[in-house]
Scaffold this motif. Structure first.
Motif, PDB file in Angstrom:
ATOM      1  N   GLN A 135     -17.252  11.097   3.211  1.00  0.00           N
ATOM      2  CA  GLN A 135     -17.834  10.245   2.177  1.00  0.00           C
ATOM      3  C   GLN A 135     -18.383   8.965   2.786  1.00  0.00           C
ATOM      4  N   GLN A 136     -17.638   8.412   3.718  1.00  0.00           N
ATOM      5  CA  GLN A 136     -18.097   7.180   4.356  1.00  0.00           C
ATOM      6  C   GLN A 136     -19.293   7.439   5.265  1.00  0.00           C
ATOM      7  N   LEU A 137     -19.327   8.609   5.922  1.00  0.00           N
ATOM      8  CA  LEU A 137     -20.510   9.002   6.683  1.00  0.00           C
ATOM      9  C   LEU A 137     -21.716   9.096   5.763  1.00  0.00           C
ATOM     10  N   PHE A 138     -21.501   9.669   4.584  1.00  0.00           N
ATOM     11  CA  PHE A 138     -22.598   9.807   3.631  1.00  0.00           C
ATOM     12  C   PHE A 138     -23.119   8.436   3.198  1.00  0.00           C
ATOM     13  N   ILE A 139     -22.225   7.501   2.979  1.00  0.00           N
ATOM     14  CA  ILE A 139     -22.637   6.139   2.639  1.00  0.00           C
ATOM     15  C   ILE A 139     -23.537   5.578   3.714  1.00  0.00           C
ATOM     16  N   GLN A 140     -23.081   5.675   4.955  1.00  0.00           N
ATOM     17  CA  GLN A 140     -23.834   5.087   6.061  1.00  0.00           C
ATOM     18  C   GLN A 140     -25.220   5.704   6.185  1.00  0.00           C
ATOM     19  N   GLU A 141     -25.300   7.031   6.084  1.00  0.00           N
ATOM     20  CA  GLU A 141     -26.596   7.697   6.196  1.00  0.00           C
ATOM     21  C   GLU A 141     -27.499   7.375   5.012  1.00  0.00           C
ATOM     22  N   PHE A 142     -26.921   7.337   3.830  1.00  0.00           N
ATOM     23  CA  PHE A 142     -27.718   7.051   2.638  1.00  0.00           C
ATOM     24  C   PHE A 142     -28.333   5.664   2.719  1.00  0.00           C
ATOM     25  N   VAL A 143     -27.499   4.681   3.036  1.00  0.00           N
ATOM     26  CA  VAL A 143     -27.998   3.302   3.105  1.00  0.00           C
ATOM     27  C   VAL A 143     -29.010   3.164   4.228  1.00  0.00           C
ATOM     28  N   LYS A 144     -28.731   3.759   5.393  1.00  0.00           N
ATOM     29  CA  LYS A 144     -29.641   3.660   6.534  1.00  0.00           C
ATOM     30  C   LYS A 144     -30.995   4.294   6.226  1.00  0.00           C
ATOM     31  N   GLN A 145     -30.977   5.441   5.553  1.00  0.00           N
ATOM     32  CA  GLN A 145     -32.219   6.160   5.291  1.00  0.00           C
ATOM     33  C   GLN A 145     -33.011   5.605   4.112  1.00  0.00           C
ATOM     34  N   LYS A 146     -32.318   5.044   3.121  1.00  0.00           N
ATOM     35  CA  LYS A 146     -32.990   4.695   1.871  1.00  0.00           C
ATOM     36  C   LYS A 146     -33.207   3.201   1.662  1.00  0.00           C
ATOM     37  N   LEU A 147     -32.585   2.369   2.460  1.00  0.00           N
ATOM     38  CA  LEU A 147     -32.787   0.937   2.283  1.00  0.00           C
ATOM     39  C   LEU A 147     -34.046   0.520   3.037  1.00  0.00           C
ATOM     40  N   LYS A 148     -35.186   1.019   2.536  1.00  0.00           N
ATOM     41  CA  LYS A 148     -36.491   0.769   3.128  1.00  0.00           C
ATOM     42  C   LYS A 148     -37.466   0.423   2.009  1.00  0.00           C
ATOM     43  N   LEU A 149     -38.547  -0.241   2.380  1.00  0.00           N
ATOM     44  CA  LEU A 149     -39.482  -0.761   1.390  1.00  0.00           C
ATOM     45  C   LEU A 149     -40.040   0.335   0.494  1.00  0.00           C
ATOM     46  N   LYS A 150     -40.378   1.504   1.055  1.00  0.00           N
ATOM     47  CA  LYS A 150     -40.997   2.549   0.234  1.00  0.00           C
ATOM     48  C   LYS A 150     -40.040   3.059  -0.836  1.00  0.00           C
ATOM     49  N   TYR A 151     -38.744   2.967  -0.564  1.00  0.00           N
ATOM     50  CA  TYR A 151     -37.768   3.362  -1.574  1.00  0.00           C
ATOM     51  C   TYR A 151     -37.425   2.205  -2.497  1.00  0.00           C
ATOM     52  N   LEU A 152     -37.492   0.993  -1.978  1.00  0.00           N
ATOM     53  CA  LEU A 152     -37.214  -0.162  -2.816  1.00  0.00           C
ATOM     54  C   LEU A 152     -38.245  -0.335  -3.919  1.00  0.00           C
ATOM     55  N   LEU A 153     -39.436   0.252  -3.716  1.00  0.00           N
ATOM     56  CA  LEU A 153     -40.438   0.205  -4.772  1.00  0.00           C
ATOM     57  C   LEU A 153     -39.974   0.976  -6.001  1.00  0.00           C
ATOM     58  N   LYS A 154     -38.957   1.838  -5.825  1.00  0.00           N
ATOM     59  CA  LYS A 154     -38.368   2.571  -6.944  1.00  0.00           C
ATOM     60  C   LYS A 154     -37.132   1.868  -7.485  1.00  0.00           C
ATOM     61  N   ALA A 155     -36.927   0.618  -7.080  1.00  0.00           N
ATOM     62  CA  ALA A 155     -35.695  -0.069  -7.431  1.00  0.00           C
ATOM     63  C   ALA A 155     -35.482  -0.160  -8.935  1.00  0.00           C
ATOM     64  N   ASP A 156     -36.572  -0.392  -9.689  1.00  0.00           N
ATOM     65  CA  ASP A 156     -36.390  -0.523 -11.127  1.00  0.00           C
ATOM     66  C   ASP A 156     -35.928   0.791 -11.741  1.00  0.00           C
ATOM     67  N   GLU A 157     -36.465   1.924 -11.243  1.00  0.00           N
ATOM     68  CA  GLU A 157     -36.050   3.240 -11.739  1.00  0.00           C
ATOM     69  C   GLU A 157     -34.567   3.480 -11.466  1.00  0.00           C
ATOM     70  N   ILE A 158     -34.134   3.181 -10.238  1.00  0.00           N
ATOM     71  CA  ILE A 158     -32.743   3.396  -9.870  1.00  0.00           C
ATOM     72  C   ILE A 158     -31.842   2.431 -10.616  1.00  0.00           C
ATOM     73  N   PHE A 159     -32.313   1.211 -10.775  1.00  0.00           N
ATOM     74  CA  PHE A 159     -31.524   0.201 -11.483  1.00  0.00           C
ATOM     75  C   PHE A 159     -31.187   0.664 -12.898  1.00  0.00           C
ATOM     76  N   TYR A 160     -32.190   1.174 -13.605  1.00  0.00           N
ATOM     77  CA  TYR A 160     -31.947   1.593 -14.984  1.00  0.00           C
ATOM     78  C   TYR A 160     -31.096   2.862 -15.045  1.00  0.00           C
ATOM     79  N   THR A 161     -31.236   3.728 -14.044  1.00  0.00           N
ATOM     80  CA  THR A 161     -30.367   4.901 -13.977  1.00  0.00           C
ATOM     81  C   THR A 161     -28.920   4.491 -13.807  1.00  0.00           C
TER      82      THR A 161
END
Length: 312
Positions: free
Chosen positions: A219-245
């Motif tokens: 689970q902790q490995l998954f956290i690290q990979e998820f944050v490393k892969q997704k904490l990027k500008l192209k994904y942050l542009l979806k921040a409002d969608e994820i926020f409301y989810t």
């Protein structure tokens, strides 16, 4: 052993990250945070030097924040995922302390499992107990059910994970079916949930040798990979969608005024350095139940040696 459906660590951590960034993105145009006047009034270094009382400034401007993350079971009366995030925004470092749901605690003169506290005294009872166990002050809490997990993973295109071995498990009573092949692959929301829930197979010798501790590592490995892969500008542009989810499935005491310090420059956001730990202890059968008995001395040493904290 029965498995309970729950929001697992990555859903919680990612919801926290995107909750902060989603709100801040919506407010970014205000420009208040970037003003010289704001930094002059709320300079974190000066706060530490002059020891201003926490009530005088937004919470987020004080260093070393602790966020308690609670993932609820099916009927939402037990918090079967309990993790304390210890975050230093200035150093961009994060520690995660995983607390076993069977940890034995005493409440109102009775011993019980820590995961039952939320059904008896809501978040406050859990917070008080975690503070007593760790010696750390809990600044924020986030309570989530599991409904947004798959949606969040799918909305961001899945997560690439190197699965260590074939994972196969079937439990028709829970309608739980896990079938993932060994090897590097992109897990969608459904497979991601299977990965973080897997502990053992249906036959002897299948699964993690150390049971729940092995699952926590994955689970902790998954956290690290998820944050490393997704904490990027192209994904942050979806921040409002994820926020409301996340917001639909979340209860928290985080307020808009607490969020602005965490995001200084959205174009230069970097994933935090993450270290994962488990509450030291051992399992014991007591009164017809299995409990996890935490070691107070080792817990104190773990916190003092690895976690950020102040005497504020």
């Amino acid at each position: 052993m029965n498995f309970r459906k729950s929001i697992l660590y990555i859903c919680v951590v990612f919801s926290l990250v995107l909750f902060i960034e989603g709100v801040y993105t919506l407010l970014f145009a205000e420009g208040e945070y970037n003003s010289t006047e704001f930094h002059s009034k709320y300079n974190p270094v000066e706060i530490v030097k002059t020891r201003i009382d926490a009530e005088d400034v937004p919470k987020a401007l004080l260093p070393y924040k602790n966020i308690l993350l609670l993932g609820l079971d099916d009927d939402e009366t037990r918090s079967d995922v309990i993790a304390l995030i210890n975050y230093d925004p200035n150093e961009n470092k994060m520690n995660i302390l995983s607390i076993a749901r069977d940890t034995r605690v005493k409440s109102n003169g009775r011993y019980m499992k820590i995961n039952a506290l939320i059904g008896k005294g809501k978040e406050k009872m859990v917070i008080d107990t975690v503070e007593d166990i760790t010696g750390l002050s809990v600044d924020y809490y986030i309570t989530l059910n599991f409904k947004g997990f798959r949606e969040i993973v799918d909305a961001l295109g899945g997560v690439e994970i190197d699965v260590p071995f074939d994972m196969d498990y079937d439990d028709p009573y829970q309608n739980l079916h896990i079938h993932i092949k060994k090897g590097k692959q992109v897990l969608d929301g459904k497979k991601a949930e299977e990965f973080v829930r897997y502990r053992k197979g249906n036959h002897d010798g299948e699964g993690y040798e150390d049971g729940d501790l092995g699952r926590i590592r994955m689970q902790q490995l998954f956290i690290q990979e998820f944050v490393k892969q997704k904490l990027k500008l192209k994904y942050l542009l979806k921040a409002d969608e994820i926020f409301y989810t996340a917001k639909k499935n979340m209860k928290t005491n985080i307020e808009i005024g607490d969020l602005r310090y965490f995001i200084k420059d959205i174009k230069n956001i970097k994933p935090p350095t993450i270290e994962g730990y488990t509450l030291p202890g051992y399992s014991r059968y007591i009164g017809s139940q299995w409990f996890y008995i935490y070691n107070k001395k080792e817990t104190k040493e773990l916190i003092e040696e690895n976690f950020f904290y102040t005497d504020h």
